[in-house]
Design an enzyme around this catalytic site. Structure first.
Site, PDB file in Angstrom:
ATOM      1  N   LYS A 141      -4.603  -6.667   3.503  1.00 31.61           N
ATOM      2  CA  LYS A 141      -4.589  -5.533   2.562  1.00 31.61           C
ATOM      3  C   LYS A 141      -6.013  -5.170   2.131  1.00 31.61           C
ATOM      4  CE  LYS A 141      -2.994  -2.380  -0.285  1.00 31.61           C
ATOM      5  NZ  LYS A 141      -3.849  -2.146  -1.375  1.00 31.61           N
ATOM      6  N   GLU A 174      -9.833   2.199   3.981  1.00 38.12           N
ATOM      7  CA  GLU A 174      -9.494   3.339   3.100  1.00 38.12           C
ATOM      8  C   GLU A 174     -10.779   3.925   2.498  1.00 38.12           C
ATOM      9  OE1 GLU A 174      -6.322   2.530   0.126  1.00 38.12           O
ATOM     10  OE2 GLU A 174      -7.747   3.180  -1.397  1.00 38.12           O
ATOM     11  N   HIS A 194      -7.513  -3.245   4.850  1.00 38.63           N
ATOM     12  CA  HIS A 194      -6.927  -1.898   4.741  1.00 38.63           C
ATOM     13  C   HIS A 194      -7.697  -1.082   3.701  1.00 38.63           C
ATOM     14  CE1 HIS A 194      -4.471   0.936   2.433  1.00 38.63           C
ATOM     15  NE2 HIS A 194      -3.807   1.196   3.543  1.00 38.63           N
ATOM     16  N   ASN A 195      -7.948  -1.685   2.548  1.00 37.00           N
ATOM     17  CA  ASN A 195      -8.633  -0.944   1.491  1.00 37.00           C
ATOM     18  C   ASN A 195     -10.087  -0.633   1.862  1.00 37.00           C
ATOM     19  OD1 ASN A 195      -6.215  -1.326   0.139  1.00 37.00           O
ATOM     20  ND2 ASN A 195      -7.226  -1.540  -1.837  1.00 37.00           N
ATOM     21  N   SER A 227       0.826  -1.218   0.000  1.00 34.44           N
ATOM     22  CA  SER A 227       0.000   0.000   0.000  1.00 34.44           C
ATOM     23  C   SER A 227       0.853   1.259   0.000  1.00 34.44           C
ATOM     24  CB  SER A 227      -0.911   0.035   1.238  1.00 34.44           C
ATOM     25  OG  SER A 227      -1.611   1.260   1.256  1.00 34.44           O
TER      26      SER A 227
HETATM   27  C1  6PG Z   1      -3.140   1.440  -1.654  1.00 38.75           C
HETATM   28  C2  6PG Z   1      -4.459   1.545  -2.392  1.00 38.75           C
HETATM   29  C3  6PG Z   1      -4.391   0.949  -3.743  1.00 38.75           C
HETATM   30  C4  6PG Z   1      -5.731   0.983  -4.473  1.00 38.75           C
HETATM   31  C5  6PG Z   1      -6.157   2.346  -4.882  1.00 38.75           C
HETATM   32  C6  6PG Z   1      -7.401   2.360  -5.752  1.00 38.75           C
HETATM   33  O1  6PG Z   1      -3.189   0.911  -0.553  1.00 38.75           O
HETATM   34  O2  6PG Z   1      -2.120   1.891  -2.161  1.00 38.75           O
HETATM   35  O3  6PG Z   1      -5.435   0.865  -1.659  1.00 38.75           O
HETATM   36  O4  6PG Z   1      -3.977  -0.389  -3.582  1.00 38.75           O
HETATM   37  O5  6PG Z   1      -5.608   0.226  -5.610  1.00 38.75           O
HETATM   38  O6  6PG Z   1      -6.367   3.114  -3.768  1.00 38.75           O
HETATM   39  O7  6PG Z   1      -8.447   1.660  -5.206  1.00 38.75           O
HETATM   40  P1  6PG Z   1      -9.930   1.859  -5.805  1.00 38.75           P
HETATM   41  O8  6PG Z   1      -9.777   1.993  -7.280  1.00 38.75           O
HETATM   42  O9  6PG Z   1     -10.689   0.626  -5.454  1.00 38.75           O
HETATM   43  O10 6PG Z   1     -10.459   3.101  -5.183  1.00 38.75           O
END
Ligand code: 6PG
Length: 466
Positions: free
Chosen positions: A183, A190, A186-187, A128
């Site tokens: 991960k 996010e 985490h997303n 990430s």
């Molecule tokens: C990271 C992000 C990355 C992710 C983008 C786009 O941890 O660096 O999570 O892996 O691919 O943020 O995600 P979306 O296109 O689903 O918004």
């Protein structure tokens, strides 16, 4: 050319940045890309680091350029391209060679590949931090056998971001798909953090009539306090930016339909499988899906009218609501990982996960320091019950209630913040209302229920079931 044990396939934005990072930390590396011109262009931009990079033209030449035991990092799009690449590598690799999928794989795919009996060793790592992170220090969540982690640890910890106490933000999460699972969570978080920020942005814009230029310093100020985080910081910068074409605020000309590659959705789906509620993340995924339906939303506004201005709500209330929402969201995320650890028989180390997330990744924030500490005190306890966070919730919940109530009254959508609040109120209700659900289930399906007094009668006095 220096001898290398490490190679990287896929010189897209993330792969190129990661290869440069690895070379910069002193590890010679061979690289290969399906389209050869990309490799040539990459090598030309590598500058001084080019001396540590071996560009190759064919997959066989790439493998030969790496000395066994090889460690080959894949940075190709998730899904079929990974399977295709593994199949192409298989005849070229020996059983001691290691392939590391560093893309955003679905952890179930990583589990499947791991169980498929590949002819080489395999691990999946979540990386990430976007391009900047990959180049100068990402957070890394590794999954795979202990010896694969032991082999890769020196490289992965050297290239990872460092927390304030200098700990590298790269750690072993567990076997198989554990790294990609963490991960994905985490997303999901996010998505939730981004959604909550966009909700308070909406209150300021539509409920308080503030312009983007007035909103920007609010985020910048919040970034100095409890909410200090990469996402709050960049939100201030996004709000502050001017449109180079029209001259107004950049934010005001961006189409209000959010893209997504699916990792947040995976988290929401997986949470349902695990019966581990993550309503703030689910609300964030839902809001992205609704955002794409622009024409329907326009028709809705034409028919029902738009939201109205809020009264009696302060910026301090919004800040406190965000603090409460963030704690509730992370409490859900960590509880989901606890459920996954038990379901998949992984020894997920919650404080270690919080520590890895402190720097390098998209959700990095100062609050993760306190979370790591609270989880180290008692990893099994829900974060809302940790004394430090319970205290913060005591302070911030009244504001969250005021903000959610104002949104509901004035028609301002706050799906993530209100989902967090609803979950919190469920979580502090010792005598819930599912006794009614159980009564209904027994009424129409004779499903039976448990009694508070422990007595034997497990059906109500209705119809045949009675
Ligand atoms: C990271 C992000 C990355 C992710 C983008 C786009 O941890 O660096 O999570 O892996 O691919 O943020 O995600 P979306 O296109 O689903 O918004």
């Amino acid at each position: 050319m220096m001898q290398t044990h490490t190679g990287l396939i896929g010189l897209g934005t993330m792969g190129a940045a990661l290869a440069l990072n690895i070379a910069e930390k002193g590890f010679p590396i061979a690289v290969w890309n399906r389209t050869g011109s990309v490799t040539v262009a990459f090598q030309a931009t590598a500058g001084d680091l080019a001396a540590r990079i071996t560009p190759t033209e064919t997959l066989a030449g790439f493998v030969q350029a790496i000395a066994p035991p090889r460690a080959i990092i894949l940075m190709v799009p998730a899904g079929q391209p990974v399977d295709d690449q593994l199949a192409a590598l298989a005849p070229l690799l020996g059983p001691e060679d290691l392939v590391i999928d560093a893309g955003n794989a679905n952890f179930r795919d990583t589990n499947r590949r791991d169980a498929a009996g590949l002819s080489f060793r395999f691990m999946g790592i979540g990386v990430s931090g976007g391009e900047e992170g990959a180049r100068h220090g990402p957070a890394i969540m590794a999954g795979g056998p202990d010896q694969a982690w032991a082999q890769m640890k020196p490289v992965l910890q050297a290239i990872a971001a460092r927390a304030e106490d200098a700990t590298p933000c790269a750690d072993h999460m567990g076997p198989s798909g554990a790294g990609h699972f963490v991960k994905a969570v985490h997303n999901g978080i996010e998505y939730a953090d981004m959604q909550m920020i966009s909700e308070v942005y909406g209150v300021m814009r539509d409920g308080m009539g503030m312009a983007a230029a007035q909103i920007a310093p609010v985020f910048a100020r919040w970034n100095e306090g409890v909410l200090q985080s990469y996402l709050v910081e960049i939100s201030g910068q996004v709000a502050a930016a001017a449109d180079p074409v029209g001259g107004g605020a950049m934010l005001d000309v961006i189409v209000d339909a959010a893209g997504q590659k699916g990792t947040g959705r995976w988290t929401a789906v997986e949470a349902q499988h695990l019966a581990a509620p993550v309503p703030v993340i689910e609300a964030a995924v839902m809001a992205r899906n609704v955002s794409a339906r622009r024409a329907e939303r326009a028709a809705g506004e034409a028919r029902f009218g738009k939201a109205e201005a809020v009264v009696d709500l302060s910026l301090a209330d919004l800040e406190q609501a965000m603090i409460a929402g963030k704690i509730l969201c992370y409490a859900q995320g960590f509880a989901m990982m606890t459920a996954a650890a038990s379901e998949f028989d992984w020894a997920l180390d919650m404080p270690a996960i919080a520590r890895v997330w402190r720097a390098g990744c998209i959700i990095r924030s100062s609050m993760l320091n306190d979370m790591a500490q609270a989880l180290a005190e008692d990893a099994g306890r829900n974060l809302i019950l940790a004394p430090f966070f319970a205290g913060l919730l005591d302070e911030s919940l009244p504001a969250l209630r005021r903000v959610v109530a104002a949104g509901a009254l004035q028609g301002l959508p706050l799906p993530a913040l209100s989902a967090g609040l609803a979950w919190f109120d469920l979580m502090r209700q010792a005598r819930g209302t599912a006794n009614m659900v159980q009564g209904q289930r027994d009424f129409f399906g004779a499903h039976g229920f448990d009694r508070l007094d422990g007595k034997d009668l497990r059906h109500g006095p209705w119809g045949q079931a009675g």
